[in-house]
Design an enzyme around this catalytic site. Structure first.
Site, PDB file in Angstrom:
ATOM      1  N   GLU A   1      -6.948  -7.484  -0.538  1.00  0.00           N
ATOM      2  CA  GLU A   1      -7.423  -7.574   0.838  1.00  0.00           C
ATOM      3  C   GLU A   1      -8.918  -7.249   0.842  1.00  0.00           C
ATOM      4  O   GLU A   1      -9.310  -6.135   0.497  1.00  0.00           O
ATOM      5  CB  GLU A   1      -6.684  -6.568   1.730  1.00  0.00           C
ATOM      6  CG  GLU A   1      -5.186  -6.804   1.800  1.00  0.00           C
ATOM      7  CD  GLU A   1      -4.458  -5.779   2.676  1.00  0.00           C
ATOM      8  OE1 GLU A   1      -5.132  -5.023   3.404  1.00  0.00           O
ATOM      9  OE2 GLU A   1      -3.221  -5.731   2.611  1.00  0.00           O
TER      10      GLU A   1
ATOM     11  N   GLU B   1       0.813  -1.232   0.000  1.00  0.00           N
ATOM     12  CA  GLU B   1       0.000   0.000   0.000  1.00  0.00           C
ATOM     13  C   GLU B   1       0.839   1.272   0.000  1.00  0.00           C
ATOM     14  O   GLU B   1       0.915   1.991   1.003  1.00  0.00           O
ATOM     15  CB  GLU B   1      -0.959   0.016   1.187  1.00  0.00           C
ATOM     16  CG  GLU B   1      -2.091  -0.966   1.049  1.00  0.00           C
ATOM     17  CD  GLU B   1      -3.228  -0.731   2.043  1.00  0.00           C
ATOM     18  OE1 GLU B   1      -3.029  -0.025   3.044  1.00  0.00           O
ATOM     19  OE2 GLU B   1      -4.325  -1.248   1.808  1.00  0.00           O
TER      20      GLU B   1
END
Ligand code: GAL
Length: 660
Positions: free
Chosen positions: A314, A142
């Site tokens: 995710e 991320e």
């Protein structure tokens, strides 16, 4: 349509590993992502590597038949490394260094840190590049999470000076002119005088800020590419992936993705809603499902970023820990979100995480299993989904289901430009003007009309679309202009389109700059308006038809007649041939109507307006229906469903075959 899970073997006793792998397989999971935060276990002391445990874990997962995405651990540099390289720390806008003790404390411009990254990635890739279980690699984790793209460190300043030198061909006067530095005596004599655009007395120069943003984005590209080159060398044939975020635009994802094989994003529908600027009423309405268009917006965005290949890396499995409030999803939502991602072309949906950790920052974040290893609801729903995918695939027989990105019906192209998002944020000219929120409202309006949307960059090929929606393109863009000149699609331009040059100046012919070649109007004044203000505009012909405008109005000079007018004579919404210009912010309901009217006018597009929280997506021979609720919905026709019924309660979905 595969399932995956994020797993942290280093956080659990080794005695659990075999059983974990067997249970994943039993649930229908095929992919496991591991390793992205384990640097302190790979290299407990500088230069002393311990790969044995990871090898044992990979062997267990591989022997169970699972495929692994292995993460490089560079989002979590360990303590000894930070102490050895104090200058690698990122600095925030207030000039404060980021401390060790969570993650993402590095600066993308730190040369010393890049050396460390190259070293650990090389060691890891040499060790596991050809491991049979490792089918893919994730770079870092991320980029930008916790507001970490822009760093105001000295390393960033020095690298920015070099970047500017290249950008302006070594001509400091060209930079002064582009930035308008004659204003307030901001002129520089040399590239080595250039400052960071923070800690100034009042607002720093927007052109300076925009260039610093472009530079910061380019630094992410360089950083990612460094890892990619190493992985391509030592892990040939493996897919390279990064997991991007929701509601996050701080770097140009297309530029990073150009070096990768697959785009993925981390989807937390309830966390994002709770964090958002939605009203309390809206938050209450969607608190257990997420906003009906939020996940889909990102699915459609990242499909474009990945040029068709994309995953959810995710997926929210239950309550999370990081939003102001963390409600539990409605039962069935984990399955629902998974199917929705598949309907938008996801290759893999991977849950975060296998088992909830009983310790550290995320101990209140649920997993598919509870900390005591008992089964949580998410695992039951994942298992159910895997079974449904299997039976649908079996029904399709030798013929593929065709539920993938390449079969998504092309209807509306939606242009989203990262640089324009930054330029609008650099100087919003109204603190309730949030460019991404506005883009999402325009996207919602398309979805409400029941059409498929592809979110694309401004330089994309726009052939084959019935309509093109340009939500936020503040910066003039030559390639987009050329595409729009050559299209017969309906083109909808939002407010502020082409209202700045690439150098962040007002175009010589005023907004919408070079688009005046396509629609002859000039924006001669703009006003931004506080939330207490709104105005009703009435249709010029059918006076009973009205819309509401708030936040932003543009006054234009033109010979065209507006479609709507307010009581004070202000004209709203102009059209010339297939080009439509929306010169203000309409509220959601009005925007839905306005966009639907334009889409309807296109004979090649079959719009299918959605009631309430019902949403749909057409892929190959299938039409998916998702009911975000809260009211029950019936399907608009009686075709036979292959999954679900004709009557959908909140959180239910159905798939029907489209007549061909
Ligand atoms: C993501 C992150 C994960 C985990 C998760 C919790 O942002 O990539 O490591 O922190 O959020 O929801």
């Amino acid at each position: 349509m595969k399932l995956g899970v994020c797993y942290y073997p280093e956080q659990w006793p080794e005695s659990l590993w075999e059983q974990d792998a067997a249970e994943m397989v039993a649930a229908g999971i095929e992919w496991v992502r591991i390793g992205e935060f384990a640097w302190s276990r790979y290299e407990p002391e500088a230069g002393e590597y311990d790969w044995d445990w990871l090898k044992r874990s990979l062997d267990i997962l591989g022997n169970a038949g699972l495929k692994v995405v292995l993460g490089t651990p560079t989002a979590t540099p360990p303590k000894w490394l930070v102490d050895e390289n104090p200058d690698m720390i990122a600095v925030d806008e207030d000039g404060k260094p980021r401390s060790f003790g969570s993650r993402r404390h590095y600066c993308f411009s730190s040369a010393a840190y890049l050396v460390e990254c190259a070293r650990i990635v090389t060691e890891m890739a040499k060790e596991f590049g050809d491991h049979p279980a490792v089918a893919g690699w994730q770079t870092d984790n991320e980029y930008g999470c916790h507001d970490t793209i822009i760093s105001y460190s000295e390393a960033a300043r020095d690298a920015f000076r070099i970047w500017c030198h290249q950008q302006y061909n070594g001509d400091i006067q060209a930079l002064n002119e582009a930035w308008g530095n004659v204003f307030w005596s901001m002129e520089y004599r040399d590239f080595n005088e250039i400052e960071r655009p923070n800690l100034t007395v009042t607002e720093s120069n927007p052109a300076h800020k925009l260039d610093f943003w472009r530079f910061s984005s380019d630094q992410v590209v360089v950083y990612n590419k460094l890892q990619v080159d190493i992985l391509r060398k030592y892990a040939p044939g493996r897919d390279l992936i990064h997991n991007y975020m929701g509601n996050f635009t701080d770097f140009n994802h297309h530029d990073v993705a150009a070096d990768l094989d697959i785009a993925s994003w981390d989807s937390y529908p309830l966390g994002f809603l709770d964090q958002s600027r939605a009203s309390d009423a809206e938050k209450q309405q969607w608190m257990r499902t997420g906003h009906p268009d939020f996940a889909a917006f990102h699915h459609d965005l990242y499909r474009g970023v990945g040029k068709g290949r994309w995953w959810v890396m995710e997926q929210q499995p239950g309550p999370v820990n990081w939003a102001p409030h963390n409600p539990a999803p409605l039962d069935g939502m984990v399955r629902f979100w998974t199917w929705e991602a598949f309907a938008h072309g996801a290759e893999v949906v991977s849950y975060f995480r296998w088992r909830q950790a009983p310790f550290a920052q995320e101990q209140m974040h649920s997993g598919l299993k509870r900390p005591d290893n008992s089964v949580d609801i998410g695992l039951l729903e994942a298992t159910q989904t895997a079974g449904e995918v299997q039976s649908l695939t079996a029904q399709a027989g030798s013929e593929n289901t065709g539920i993938d990105a390449s079969h998504i019906l092309k209807e509306v192209a939606f242009i989203f430009d990262y640089e324009s998002d930054w330029s609008l944020r650099v100087q919003p000219q109204g603190n309730n003007y949030h460019p991404l929120d506005w883009a999402m409202s325009m996207y919602t309006a398309c979805r409400q009309a029941g059409v498929n949307v592809d979110i694309l960059p401004p330089n994309a090929n726009l052939d084959g679309y019935a309509a093109i929606v340009v939500a936020n393109q503040q910066l003039e863009h030559a390639e987009l202009l050329a595409s729009l000149k050559n299209t017969s699609a309906q083109v909808i331009l939002g407010p502020r389109t082409f209202s700045k040059t690439q150098q962040y100046q007002i175009p010589a012919n005023l907004a919408p700059g070079s688009l005046q070649q396509l629609i002859l109007l000039r924006v001669v004044r703009v006003e931004s308006l506080a939330d207490f203000w709104s105005d009703t505009v009435r249709h010029s012909v059918s006076k009973e038809q009205s819309l509401t405008v708030s936040k932003w109005r543009e006054f234009v000079e033109t010979d065209l007649s507006p479609s709507y007018q307010s009581a004070d004579g202000w004209g709203f919404a102009y059209q010339h041939n297939n080009i439509h210009y929306i010169n203000g912010c309409a509220d959601q309901h009005s925007l839905n109507e306005l966009i639907q009217q334009v889409l309807e006018s296109n004979e090649h597009l079959k719009i299918n307006p959605c009631a309430g929280g019902l949403r749909q997506q057409k892929v190959g021979k299938w039409q998916f229906f998702f009911n975000y609720g809260p009211e029950d919905q019936s399907l608009p026709n009686q075709r036979q469903t292959v999954l679900g019924g004709h009557h959908l309660a909140q959180g239910q979905l159905a798939i029907v075959q489209i007549d061909t």
